[in-house]
Structures are given as structure tokens and as C-alpha cells.
Design an enzyme around this catalytic site. Sequence first.
Site, PDB file in Angstrom:
ATOM      1  N   HIS A  60      28.802  21.977  92.132  1.00  0.00           N
ATOM      2  CA  HIS A  60      28.138  22.000  90.819  1.00  0.00           C
ATOM      3  C   HIS A  60      26.815  22.763  90.885  1.00  0.00           C
ATOM      4  O   HIS A  60      25.860  22.443  90.182  1.00  0.00           O
ATOM      5  CB  HIS A  60      27.955  20.583  90.264  1.00  0.00           C
ATOM      6  CG  HIS A  60      29.258  19.982  89.826  1.00  0.00           C
ATOM      7  ND1 HIS A  60      29.809  20.203  88.590  1.00  0.00           N
ATOM      8  CD2 HIS A  60      30.144  19.202  90.495  1.00  0.00           C
ATOM      9  CE1 HIS A  60      30.971  19.561  88.502  1.00  0.00           C
ATOM     10  NE2 HIS A  60      31.207  18.953  89.651  1.00  0.00           N
ATOM     11  N   SER A 178      43.814  25.778  91.878  1.00  0.00           N
ATOM     12  CA  SER A 178      45.148  26.311  91.593  1.00  0.00           C
ATOM     13  C   SER A 178      45.087  27.247  90.390  1.00  0.00           C
ATOM     14  O   SER A 178      45.798  28.262  90.347  1.00  0.00           O
ATOM     15  CB  SER A 178      46.141  25.166  91.332  1.00  0.00           C
ATOM     16  OG  SER A 178      45.640  24.307  90.339  1.00  0.00           O
ATOM     17  N   ASP A 223      35.175  29.680  92.232  1.00  0.00           N
ATOM     18  CA  ASP A 223      36.606  29.629  92.563  1.00  0.00           C
ATOM     19  C   ASP A 223      37.226  31.020  92.532  1.00  0.00           C
ATOM     20  O   ASP A 223      37.994  31.401  93.420  1.00  0.00           O
ATOM     21  CB  ASP A 223      37.347  28.723  91.577  1.00  0.00           C
ATOM     22  CG  ASP A 223      36.735  27.343  91.499  1.00  0.00           C
ATOM     23  OD1 ASP A 223      35.887  27.029  92.348  1.00  0.00           O
ATOM     24  OD2 ASP A 223      37.102  26.578  90.583  1.00  0.00           O
ATOM     25  N   TYR A 273      32.767  17.863  82.574  1.00  0.00           N
ATOM     26  CA  TYR A 273      32.232  19.035  83.261  1.00  0.00           C
ATOM     27  C   TYR A 273      31.208  19.746  82.368  1.00  0.00           C
ATOM     28  O   TYR A 273      30.111  20.074  82.804  1.00  0.00           O
ATOM     29  CB  TYR A 273      33.383  19.971  83.646  1.00  0.00           C
ATOM     30  CG  TYR A 273      32.984  21.167  84.457  1.00  0.00           C
ATOM     31  CD1 TYR A 273      32.984  21.123  85.842  1.00  0.00           C
ATOM     32  CD2 TYR A 273      32.624  22.367  83.845  1.00  0.00           C
ATOM     33  CE1 TYR A 273      32.623  22.224  86.606  1.00  0.00           C
ATOM     34  CE2 TYR A 273      32.263  23.472  84.593  1.00  0.00           C
ATOM     35  CZ  TYR A 273      32.271  23.397  85.974  1.00  0.00           C
ATOM     36  OH  TYR A 273      31.918  24.503  86.711  1.00  0.00           O
TER      37      TYR A 273
HETATM   38  C1  GLA Z   1      35.098  23.596  89.459  1.00  0.00           C
HETATM   39  C2  GLA Z   1      34.613  24.880  88.804  1.00  0.00           C
HETATM   40  C3  GLA Z   1      33.641  25.612  89.745  1.00  0.00           C
HETATM   41  C4  GLA Z   1      32.539  24.700  90.237  1.00  0.00           C
HETATM   42  C5  GLA Z   1      33.123  23.392  90.765  1.00  0.00           C
HETATM   43  C6  GLA Z   1      32.074  22.398  91.133  1.00  0.00           C
HETATM   44  O1  GLA Z   1      35.879  23.897  90.571  1.00  0.00           O
HETATM   45  O2  GLA Z   1      35.694  25.714  88.514  1.00  0.00           O
HETATM   46  O3  GLA Z   1      33.102  26.737  89.068  1.00  0.00           O
HETATM   47  O4  GLA Z   1      31.592  24.469  89.239  1.00  0.00           O
HETATM   48  O5  GLA Z   1      33.999  22.792  89.835  1.00  0.00           O
HETATM   49  O6  GLA Z   1      31.331  22.859  92.206  1.00  0.00           O
END
Ligand code: GLA
Length: 440
Positions: A60, A178, A223, A273
Site C-alpha cells: 500500500h 492474476s 503489479d 481499497y
Molecule cells: C494491490 C494493488 C497494488 C498495490 C497492492 C497493495 O495489489 O493492485 O497496486 O496497491 O494492492 O500494496
Amino acid sequence: MSIARTVNPPSSGTGERGLGPGPGLGPTVQAAERAFVDHFGRAPQWLAAAPGRVNLIGEHTDYNGGFVLPMAIDRYAIVAAGVAVDGGGGGSGSPSAGAPGGAPGGEGTEWQPRIRVYSTALETTVDLPLGPALCPGEPTWANYVRGVVSGFQRRGLAPPSLDVAIVSDVPLGGGLSSSAALEVATATMLEAATGGTLDDREKARLCRQAEHEFAGVPCGLMDQLASVLGDEAGALLIDCQFEVVRLVPFADPNVSVLICNTNIKHALADGAYSRRRGECAEAARQLGVPTLRDATPEMVDAARGIFDPVVRRRARHVVTENVRTLAAAQHLEARDFGSVGALMYESHRSLRDDFEVSCPELDVLVDIASEIGVPGGVFGSRMTGGGFGGCTVTLVRTRHVAAVAERLAIEYHRRTRCNLTHFVSRPARGAHIIDPTEAS
Ligand code: GLA
């Protein structure tokens, strides 16, 4: 806060194949190629692969301009594709021959350019019309593809009509990206199909935009960057403000990265989120900095009086996590796994208590890992990914990894009545095109 949580059945065929290095890309690529041949009646022209990722530390922090330390895992989304056999032009009654699903629009109707996508996991085919303004829609799993196609169109790279088959062995909803793997594999295939090449960072941004606009998750860039740039030599230290990526090599046969899936499914789109994102933005505003990247633990401490306690805890997590991530990268490179592990436990506590994105099952797994401790071969453990379920990542001495995994599985079941699935992953190569002759 109510968070929708569902318990996944223990997986089979979701890539959780047990311990030891995975079988590599081969079987998944072959499955994708076979799916394409069975479904569309000819060989694919392109096979694109993109990995999931596990984040070692730095959670995060990406959408706060901070630091993250993910590693691409040897679990991949594979997209097999070929130009629709009618050549992709419009016109009436020119169906895509050989497609058992039948001609789009039916016989005698105007045939529109489209991308026909077959998902092996869902055994479903969907036609995505290639209109000028693609929108998110049903079925929702196809939104990742729609979003990426739309990104290409907006950049003036209009794809032809395509047939596409998707196979993935990245566990779904486990916090192992994924969806990013699918987006990046799709983008990699579209580069080949359109003849356009995107800069790596631009490709990651295009995929993130697809996630924002078509999947409704306001994620950061970690990601997608990890999936594009994954490297077999180690983890990636990413400075998310400047999008600078540095390889942190740690190939050490004596140390394994064990990924344990609680099989509690996270749901990032449920609003938790984006609420966290909002709270972080509010903290930055109150501290008078553009993002929490520019704040320090001391600043957050000193501003105690002006903060709502929840906002303050969120900020404290982010600023301390940035410090931990930079330190962990140094220790990893120096092969000081004990110090990396200690930072992983600290990160977990911060995510649990300050950021409040853990869940009881993740906490149980981390507790068991710390009970096993260094004498039993565990250096450290923490939740990984967005949270509210999903996986833990545990750094384990390789010769103990089977025993550690067994103890975790038994104790996890005893304490939660849920089933654990687990696998070990090496750092993996990022997105690439596979030569179909190599696949068979
Ligand atoms: C998800 C989001 C990422 C990141 C993580 C937490 O995977 O896609 O961008 O914010 O949560 O670290």
C-alpha cells in the site's frame, strides 16, 4: 467496516502445485496452444506470457509514490491469439470460419470487427466488438481484455479482428496479481498483433488504466510493472514516484520464497481499497505534502494533534513501510535474510494494526510462521498484496521448506478449519512473446 469475503474451495489446477520449483512455463503454454487449436481449429500466431507477482515488502505504498519490492513468480497468464480467419474486415456475412461458437451476429447480419475471447478457466467465449469507444460490461472477467484493447485504440494502435484463448495458472483472487498478469499478457499479444511496441513503463501504465477504468480498482503501478519487468535474477525495488526500477538479486539456493494461500478471497473492488487511498490522500493533504512519499515517520508523529486517529495510523503505516522497504532491499542484496525476515514481521504488524487490511486467517499464518521461527527455518513472514485474504509470503531456509509448509498447513487447518494451499516460487521472467515452435 464490512468486507465481503468468500472462502475458495481448495484449488486444483490453479497453479498451486506443491513444493519445489514449478514446472516452468511449458505446460501452461502448451495448454494455451491446445485450447486455441481445439477452439478455433488452427494454430495460434502468437503466444504471449506474463507472470503474477508476490510482493516481498512495501505494501500500500505504490499509490503513495513510495517503494515496493515485488518479485515476478513462475505462474503465468498465457494469451494465445491469431487474426480472425476472415482477415478481420467488416462487411456482411463474413463469419470467422472454424470457430465452433458460430459467426458473430449470425448469418446474414452485418459482421463487425471483434475480438473473440475464450477463457479455459470459465469455459466461456465472448465476442468483444471493436467499436470506437469500448466500455466495461458483462461478463466482467472480459473487462481486463476490453480495457487493454481500449488502451491500444486510444494510442492509435487499432487491433485487427482476433481470436484469443486464455489460460492462467496464477491463483485467482489470491493477491498474486492474476488480473495484472492477464492485462500484461493481453498487451504483449496486442503489441505483436498490431506491430506497435510500447515502452515498458507505458505498457504497465496502459494496463493500470485498464484496471482503473474497466475493473473499477484504483490500484497503483506495482503489479503491472512487476509483470512487465520481472527478472529471473531477483526482486525489483521500485520507486513508484519516479517509476525507477532496480533489480535486487538474491538467487540463493538455500533460501526459498514460500507462498501460502489462505483461500480467503479478497475483494479489492468492494471499496475498502479506495477508502485506504482516500485516507492516505487526506493524510498527505493535512501534512502539506504532495504524497506520503514526501512525509517521514517523524513528521507523522509531530502532527499528532491535527490528525484524525484513523488517518494518522494509515499515514504511519505508509511512511514506516517505505523505510522498511528500502532497508529490506539492502539486507536482501547482502543476503542478510534474518534482517529481511524481521522487517517482514514488522510490515505485517503495521498492515494489521495501522492499515487494517489483514484478516484473522492471514494473522494466524504469520503467527504460526513466527512460532516456527529461525530455529525451524523461517526467517520471516507477512501478508502480501492488497489484503483482506489472499496469501502470505514467507522466507524459508530451503532445507526446511517441506517441513515448514506441512506444519503451516496442519496448524492453519486446526486453528481456522480452512484449507491451506502453498507453493514455492523462484523469481521469474517478465512478459514476453513465446515462439510457437518453442512451445510444442
Ligand atoms: C494491490 C494493488 C497494488 C498495490 C497492492 C497493495 O495489489 O493492485 O497496486 O496497491 O494492492 O500494496
